[in-house]
Design a protein around this motif. Sequence first.
Motif, PDB file in Angstrom:
ATOM      1  N   VAL A 104       0.847  -1.193   0.000  1.00 30.79           N
ATOM      2  CA  VAL A 104       0.000   0.000   0.000  1.00 30.79           C
ATOM      3  C   VAL A 104       0.882   1.243   0.000  1.00 30.79           C
ATOM      4  O   VAL A 104       1.606   1.500   0.955  1.00 30.79           O
ATOM      5  N   ASP A 105       0.842   1.984  -1.096  1.00 29.77           N
ATOM      6  CA  ASP A 105       1.618   3.226  -1.196  1.00 29.77           C
ATOM      7  C   ASP A 105       1.021   4.056  -2.322  1.00 29.77           C
ATOM      8  O   ASP A 105       0.662   3.509  -3.364  1.00 29.77           O
ATOM      9  N   ASP A 106       0.936   5.368  -2.118  1.00 31.22           N
ATOM     10  CA  ASP A 106       0.391   6.228  -3.163  1.00 31.22           C
ATOM     11  C   ASP A 106       1.413   6.534  -4.254  1.00 31.22           C
ATOM     12  O   ASP A 106       1.051   7.022  -5.322  1.00 31.22           O
ATOM     13  N   ALA A 107       2.680   6.231  -4.020  1.00 34.35           N
ATOM     14  CA  ALA A 107       3.727   6.485  -5.023  1.00 34.35           C
ATOM     15  C   ALA A 107       3.957   5.218  -5.861  1.00 34.35           C
ATOM     16  O   ALA A 107       4.436   4.220  -5.350  1.00 34.35           O
ATOM     17  N   PRO A 108       3.618   5.269  -7.160  1.00 36.10           N
ATOM     18  CA  PRO A 108       3.770   4.076  -8.015  1.00 36.10           C
ATOM     19  C   PRO A 108       5.208   3.539  -8.034  1.00 36.10           C
ATOM     20  O   PRO A 108       5.414   2.333  -8.042  1.00 36.10           O
ATOM     21  N   PRO A 130      10.028 -15.832  -5.277  1.00 36.14           N
ATOM     22  CA  PRO A 130       9.362 -16.043  -6.565  1.00 36.14           C
ATOM     23  C   PRO A 130       7.925 -16.577  -6.472  1.00 36.14           C
ATOM     24  O   PRO A 130       7.129 -16.337  -7.351  1.00 36.14           O
ATOM     25  N   GLY A 131       7.556 -17.249  -5.386  1.00 34.34           N
ATOM     26  CA  GLY A 131       6.204 -17.803  -5.292  1.00 34.34           C
ATOM     27  C   GLY A 131       5.193 -16.862  -4.665  1.00 34.34           C
ATOM     28  O   GLY A 131       4.016 -17.196  -4.545  1.00 34.34           O
ATOM     29  N   LEU A 132       5.634 -15.674  -4.270  1.00 32.52           N
ATOM     30  CA  LEU A 132       4.789 -14.741  -3.529  1.00 32.52           C
ATOM     31  C   LEU A 132       3.729 -14.109  -4.431  1.00 32.52           C
ATOM     32  O   LEU A 132       4.025 -13.695  -5.543  1.00 32.52           O
ATOM     33  N   GLN A 133       2.498 -14.038  -3.927  1.00 36.18           N
ATOM     34  CA  GLN A 133       1.437 -13.331  -4.639  1.00 36.18           C
ATOM     35  C   GLN A 133       1.406 -11.907  -4.108  1.00 36.18           C
ATOM     36  O   GLN A 133       1.286 -11.700  -2.905  1.00 36.18           O
ATOM     37  N   ILE A 134       1.526 -10.921  -4.999  1.00 38.96           N
ATOM     38  CA  ILE A 134       1.618  -9.525  -4.578  1.00 38.96           C
ATOM     39  C   ILE A 134       0.395  -8.755  -5.075  1.00 38.96           C
ATOM     40  O   ILE A 134       0.100  -8.736  -6.266  1.00 38.96           O
ATOM     41  N   GLU A 135      -0.296  -8.137  -4.137  1.00 41.84           N
ATOM     42  CA  GLU A 135      -1.435  -7.263  -4.446  1.00 41.84           C
ATOM     43  C   GLU A 135      -0.988  -5.846  -4.130  1.00 41.84           C
ATOM     44  O   GLU A 135      -0.049  -5.652  -3.370  1.00 41.84           O
ATOM     45  N   GLU A 136      -1.703  -4.848  -4.681  1.00 41.23           N
ATOM     46  CA  GLU A 136      -1.326  -3.477  -4.376  1.00 41.23           C
ATOM     47  C   GLU A 136      -2.547  -2.577  -4.261  1.00 41.23           C
ATOM     48  O   GLU A 136      -3.596  -2.875  -4.824  1.00 41.23           O
ATOM     49  N   ALA A 137      -2.369  -1.515  -3.483  1.00 38.56           N
ATOM     50  CA  ALA A 137      -3.409  -0.509  -3.313  1.00 38.56           C
ATOM     51  C   ALA A 137      -2.746   0.864  -3.283  1.00 38.56           C
ATOM     52  O   ALA A 137      -1.634   0.998  -2.779  1.00 38.56           O
ATOM     53  N   VAL A 138      -3.441   1.872  -3.814  1.00 39.49           N
ATOM     54  CA  VAL A 138      -2.855   3.218  -3.933  1.00 39.49           C
ATOM     55  C   VAL A 138      -3.026   4.055  -2.676  1.00 39.49           C
ATOM     56  O   VAL A 138      -2.400   5.100  -2.546  1.00 39.49           O
ATOM     57  N   ASN A 139      -3.882   3.608  -1.742  1.00 43.21           N
ATOM     58  CA  ASN A 139      -4.029   4.318  -0.471  1.00 43.21           C
ATOM     59  C   ASN A 139      -4.726   3.409   0.542  1.00 43.21           C
ATOM     60  O   ASN A 139      -5.139   2.297   0.205  1.00 43.21           O
ATOM     61  N   GLY A 140      -4.839   3.897   1.761  1.00 43.41           N
ATOM     62  CA  GLY A 140      -5.431   3.103   2.829  1.00 43.41           C
ATOM     63  C   GLY A 140      -6.882   2.728   2.571  1.00 43.41           C
ATOM     64  O   GLY A 140      -7.333   1.637   2.910  1.00 43.41           O
ATOM     65  N   ARG A 141      -7.647   3.632   1.955  1.00 48.89           N
ATOM     66  CA  ARG A 141      -9.065   3.362   1.657  1.00 48.89           C
ATOM     67  C   ARG A 141      -9.191   2.190   0.689  1.00 48.89           C
ATOM     68  O   ARG A 141      -9.993   1.286   0.893  1.00 48.89           O
ATOM     69  N   LYS A 142      -8.378   2.202  -0.383  1.00 49.22           N
ATOM     70  CA  LYS A 142      -8.415   1.099  -1.363  1.00 49.22           C
ATOM     71  C   LYS A 142      -7.952  -0.200  -0.708  1.00 49.22           C
ATOM     72  O   LYS A 142      -8.495  -1.271  -0.984  1.00 49.22           O
ATOM     73  N   ILE A 158       7.430   3.565  -5.670  1.00 50.69           N
ATOM     74  CA  ILE A 158       7.716   2.825  -4.434  1.00 50.69           C
ATOM     75  C   ILE A 158       7.051   1.444  -4.513  1.00 50.69           C
ATOM     76  O   ILE A 158       7.662   0.432  -4.177  1.00 50.69           O
ATOM     77  N   ARG A 159       5.785   1.415  -4.954  1.00 46.68           N
ATOM     78  CA  ARG A 159       5.108   0.116  -5.106  1.00 46.68           C
ATOM     79  C   ARG A 159       5.899  -0.784  -6.057  1.00 46.68           C
ATOM     80  O   ARG A 159       6.111  -1.960  -5.773  1.00 46.68           O
ATOM     81  N   ASP A 160       6.357  -0.221  -7.173  1.00 51.46           N
ATOM     82  CA  ASP A 160       7.130  -1.009  -8.151  1.00 51.46           C
ATOM     83  C   ASP A 160       8.445  -1.493  -7.560  1.00 51.46           C
ATOM     84  O   ASP A 160       8.849  -2.636  -7.782  1.00 51.46           O
ATOM     85  N   LEU A 161       9.119  -0.633  -6.810  1.00 49.36           N
ATOM     86  CA  LEU A 161      10.384  -0.991  -6.161  1.00 49.36           C
ATOM     87  C   LEU A 161      10.176  -2.157  -5.185  1.00 49.36           C
ATOM     88  O   LEU A 161      10.930  -3.134  -5.186  1.00 49.36           O
ATOM     89  N   VAL A 162       9.136  -2.053  -4.372  1.00 52.90           N
ATOM     90  CA  VAL A 162       8.830  -3.099  -3.391  1.00 52.90           C
ATOM     91  C   VAL A 162       8.458  -4.398  -4.105  1.00 52.90           C
ATOM     92  O   VAL A 162       8.971  -5.471  -3.767  1.00 52.90           O
ATOM     93  N   LYS A 163       7.591  -4.303  -5.121  1.00 53.94           N
ATOM     94  CA  LYS A 163       7.162  -5.508  -5.850  1.00 53.94           C
ATOM     95  C   LYS A 163       8.360  -6.204  -6.498  1.00 53.94           C
ATOM     96  O   LYS A 163       8.466  -7.430  -6.434  1.00 53.94           O
TER      97      LYS A 163
END
Length: 161
Positions: free
Chosen positions: A9-13, A28-40, A15-20
């Motif tokens: 969860v991060d509003d900065a794309p 390699p087996g991890l399932q990664i979901e993302e959200a742009v803010n706390g509400r999402k 940062i999300r890309d860096l973490v992912k």
Amino acid sequence: MGKVSVLVVDDAPFIRDLVKKGLRDHFPGLQIEEAVNGRKAQQFLARQAVDLILCDWEMPEMSGIELLTWCREQDSLKTTPFIMVTSRGDKDNVVQAIQAGVSDFIGKPFSNDQLVSKVKKALSRAGKLEALAAQAPQRSLVGSLPNDSLAALTGGKAEVV
């Protein structure tokens, strides 16, 4: 058992890309979901459980600390590891997050090693690291066993003559 999953969860794309990328390269087996803010993130978590939440502190609509507080009020998320990814490392913020139930911190800027280390620690504590290792793509062991008889006879340098 389902895949081990993480919500980033991060509003900065970037940062999300860096973490992912850091997570995919090491787990390699991890399932990664993302959200742009706390509400999402809240909307996502109301529908689907995850094994770990990596969340920025400062975001529009709902901050990381508000999401953390909400998560700790939900029976299904009370014990889900929650790592705050933040540049707010001062004592007051750390105390506030600990009181709200944070599992760990990653300070921005962070290295890939710091990210991997914190995620490993959190998944290990939650008993999910073994499951993640089990679902990672298996690499062939043929030819990589140093003590097989051919390697022993040739010092590991088997050559076809």
